[in-house]
Every structure is written in C-alpha cells, then in structure tokens.
Design an enzyme around this catalytic site. Sequence first.
Site, PDB file in Angstrom:
ATOM      1  N   GLU A 438     -34.385   3.980 -22.225  1.00 21.35           N
ATOM      2  CA  GLU A 438     -34.502   5.222 -21.439  1.00 21.35           C
ATOM      3  C   GLU A 438     -33.594   5.210 -20.209  1.00 21.35           C
ATOM      4  O   GLU A 438     -33.939   5.740 -19.158  1.00 21.35           O
ATOM      5  CB  GLU A 438     -35.955   5.494 -21.037  1.00 21.35           C
ATOM      6  N   GLY A 439     -32.434   4.609 -20.342  1.00 18.99           N
ATOM      7  CA  GLY A 439     -31.504   4.478 -19.228  1.00 18.99           C
ATOM      8  C   GLY A 439     -31.769   3.177 -18.515  1.00 18.99           C
ATOM      9  O   GLY A 439     -32.836   2.971 -17.927  1.00 18.99           O
TER      10      GLY A 439
END
Length: 579
Positions: A438-439
């Site tokens: 998610e980053g």
Amino acid sequence: MTYTPATKDQLLAIRVNAGIQELAQSEKFAAAEPDMVEAIVEGVGQFAAGEFAPLNRIGDLEGAKLENGVVRLPDGFADAYEHYVEQGWNAIASPSEFGGQGLPFTLACNVLENLGTANMAFNLLPMLSVGAIEALEHHGSEELQQKYLPDLVSGKWSGTMNLTEPQAGSDVGALRTTAKPIIDGENAGKYLIKGQKIYITWGEHELAENIIHLVLARIPDAPEGSRGISLFIVPKYHVELDGSLGPRNDLRCVSLEHKLGINASPTCVMSYGDNDECIGELVGAENRGLAAMFTMMNNARINVGNQGVQIGERATQQALDYAKERVQSARAGSPDKAAVAIVEHPDVRRMLLRMKALTEGARALLYYTAGQVDRGVLGDGLSKARGEVLTPLIKAWGTDIGIEVASIGIQVHGGMGFVEETGAAQHWRDSRIAPIYEGTNGIQAADLVTRKLGLNDGEALIGLIEDIARECTDEPALFVLAGDCAAVARWMRQDASLDDRLAGSVPFCTMLAVATAGWQLLRQLGAVQKGEAPALAKSKAATVRFFLDRVVPEAAGLKASATAGGAALYKIETDALLT
C-alpha cells in the site's frame, strides 16, 4: 498463542481519541450510541478470539496452496469466514442503502483491529473488500453500485486491488495491462482486459462466492504515465442481469508467491485475458483510474497502519505471558538468591513496557486518525485535511512499530523466540510486509513532505503541530518535540530543496507521528485520571510515562537527521557506491 481482545484500551481510544460520542451527535452516525459501541467492540473481540485466532498458527504452518488453479485454505477457514458474513461484521461502516449499517469508519477500524490481532493473514480478506466498497461507493456509477455493492457489503463477495505489475513496481504509470473497448454485441460498452498483475492479495480463493477485482489498465491511445490509467471491475464470475452468477471470466491465478510471512493469505500472480475474453467494466471516467484507486488506497493505508497495532498487541500479549511463566536467575541485588520470573528483571521489564507503550501509542494515533476521517465524512473540511496529514503517519510509523514490537517480543523469549515452535517468530515474519505494501513507508514519508506539507497552504500540518504544543506545555519533552517538528516543517517549506525534503522525510515522519501519539496518550491519561476506564488506571499511567520519558526524547533526536539535507547522499558517485 492465545489472544485476549484489548477491549478496555480499544474503548478508551474510541471514546477519547476518536471522540465517538461527538460523532454520535450527528444524524448520520446517531446509531453509534454508547451501548451500541460497547456491543460491537466486545462482540467482535469475542468473535475474533473464538473463530479467527485458533486458525492463526495452522494458517502459518500449512498456508494457502494452489491446486489445479484452485486456492485451498486449511480446514476451518471456510467456516470462520461464513460465520463472519452471517454475523454482519463486514457491513459495519458500509452505506445503509446497500445493506450496510452506516456506522463510523472508527468502528470498522475496530472490527479489523480485532480480526487482525487474532489472525493478520486471514484479516487481509475483509480488509481488501472494505477498500473495494469505498472505491465503488465514491466512483462507481449507480448501475455498478446496484450490481456489485450489496454482495460486497455483506461479504458474500470479496474484493481485490490490482495495481502492481512485474516491470512497474511502485511506478504504477508504467503498467502495461490493456483495456480494449467492445463496440458491438451484448458486451458493447465494456472492455476486453489483457495483462498480468502480481502481489494480488486474496486474488483467488473459494471462501467467497465471487471475487470482484478492481484492475488498473490502459485504454488505446491513452496519455503516457499515470494520466492515462483507467480503473475496471473484473469479476471472477460474470454477474447476470438478475444478480445471479454466470460463467467464469477469462482470468486465472498463475501462481502463489512464497513469502516470509502471512502464509495463509494467498498472494497471487493474476493473468487476465489469456483467451482474449476477459471482460471488465469501467469505474468512473476513462484515464481517471488512479484517482479512483487512491480512494481505495487511502482507506487501505490507514488499515495497514492498523496492522501495526494488531501485530504489536499480539506480540505483546505473548511476551507478557512468557515473561510471567519463564523463571530464570535471581533478581540483581536481591538478598534472596532464588530464581524469579523474568518479568522481574529490569531489562525485561523495560522491553515489556516499551512494547505496551508503543502499541498503545499506535492505537491512540489510529483512532485519532479514524475520528478525523469520520468528521471529514460529516463535512468538516479541517478534519478531512487533518486526516490526510495523519494517514502517512499511522501507515508508516504504525507499521514500523509493529516490526519493532514483534522483534522485541522475540528478544523477551530469548533463544526460544528464535525457535518457530513458540510462535513468537511468526509475529515478526507477518509484520514485515506492512511497511512495504500500500505504498512503502518511504513513499508515505515522501507524501508527507510534499503534498501534505503544503496542504491548505501548510495550515493542515502546522495546525496539527500547534494543537499538540498548546496542550502539552506541562510535558517538557513533548513540548520540545512539537517545537522541533515545527522547526523542521518551516525549514522544509522555506529553505530546503526537494532532495533535502525527501532525504529528511522518514525521520520527520517519525517525529511527527511520535508527537501526535504522545499527545493522544496524554489525552487518554487525563480521561483515566478523571474516572474513565478505571481498570486501566495503573497500567495507563505507567505506559504513558514510559512513552513520554523514553520514546519522545528519541524522536526529538531525529531533528538533526531530518534537516541534514540531501547533498551528503550524493557525495559518492553511483558507480563508487555500487563497487
């Protein structure tokens, strides 16, 4: 490896940090009355302990397996998921018009906290579905919402997020998956999807009746880079006009990744359109897919930060149990030479208090963030902006905390922590993915010192720091840290180059997260001292004091690193660095 829900501390954080009672005064969240909140927190805790927790160890040992194109989970997973759907836990914060309960995001966070503490790998299944619901709620047409949301909301169907490709990594704009418009026939207006995606969490399984894939792809003649990306719904099984399931779509799981941890979560390589018959439906406008996907990702980033709390809580509970039972050596300096439980030794006591303080600090930050998100939903623009500032803090620092606490838990176990049979190592292995997906946490820190630093002309971030300083004048270390955060923010906005800001982004992100968590812990302590959660009076005083006296000064020490600039990173030429 038993699990006891942290109900009392969760309720304290929900009341004090999220401000649930204030949220319940709104018409939208009026159902979130105290009795309802307590019933949800206690109920999902009991469900998680009874249904998800017993599967945690077997899931780690047996894992997910791909057999003839079908993903198999260990015995018990199907029944547990069926009961999860039956009891309505998937629908807590989803819109009521599609079968949800319409309660605050704060309570959905609590559901995921309990499920993830009980079984982090299993909890990824509902966590991704929550994000898919969010994306469709904000960006899907009415037709798509009516078609897909009711069964996603109930949990009858699950959702995924398909971004990453082998050649692209975090550079989503480099994707190669294509979407060709269908001009004629019964599927006119839809698209033929073709390409491969990797690292797709719960991309294939048999627990839900259908899997709704949200896939990023590029239509013909689209602009280069991220500006030319569109978002598509690609169901595992086609959905007929009457809502029933039709034939299988042209997609398949090619393989499962062999991972360090979260072994019960099938991380799939997905192939779309091998036979040129994979059909998808456009979500939102063409070439606007990344904006729609970011709605899903922002939700997911908070929930991944939640995973740091989850793994921290589970590792702490296990370390406390072990330290209570493990007897070794006499207490240093004691005239009694009898061996004592290791919890009595100063360094073990330090480690245990650190585990508790960090976990409770991350939980306080989590629910403060969730409360701001809920206020943003109610139309409070300042809270919405603050929630955006807080999101990289809880994702990055929260997941770093999960790793640190899990690692300390192994240390408390000593040599037994390095032996898989105790289960302590599983927590560390499971935790290690959270700072990556998610980053990455570096991307979160970069977001903080670029977009979030200038949000609302800087007022969103500076206002947060000013609020911390205003309420912490009686806590010298925290007041100094708030001042240091303000100084770094000013330097980054006024004097630093982009390289300078990015070079100092991670230490600054940690500084601001610790300052915010310390502030929210102080709020908890004040509430406890006034009679809230009397059962926590002694432990909360000790953990907050530890956090303020030990963790906060460490974060203040990062100021020099945050302002060191980027020049030193490039004094050595790349060839020399790689030699």
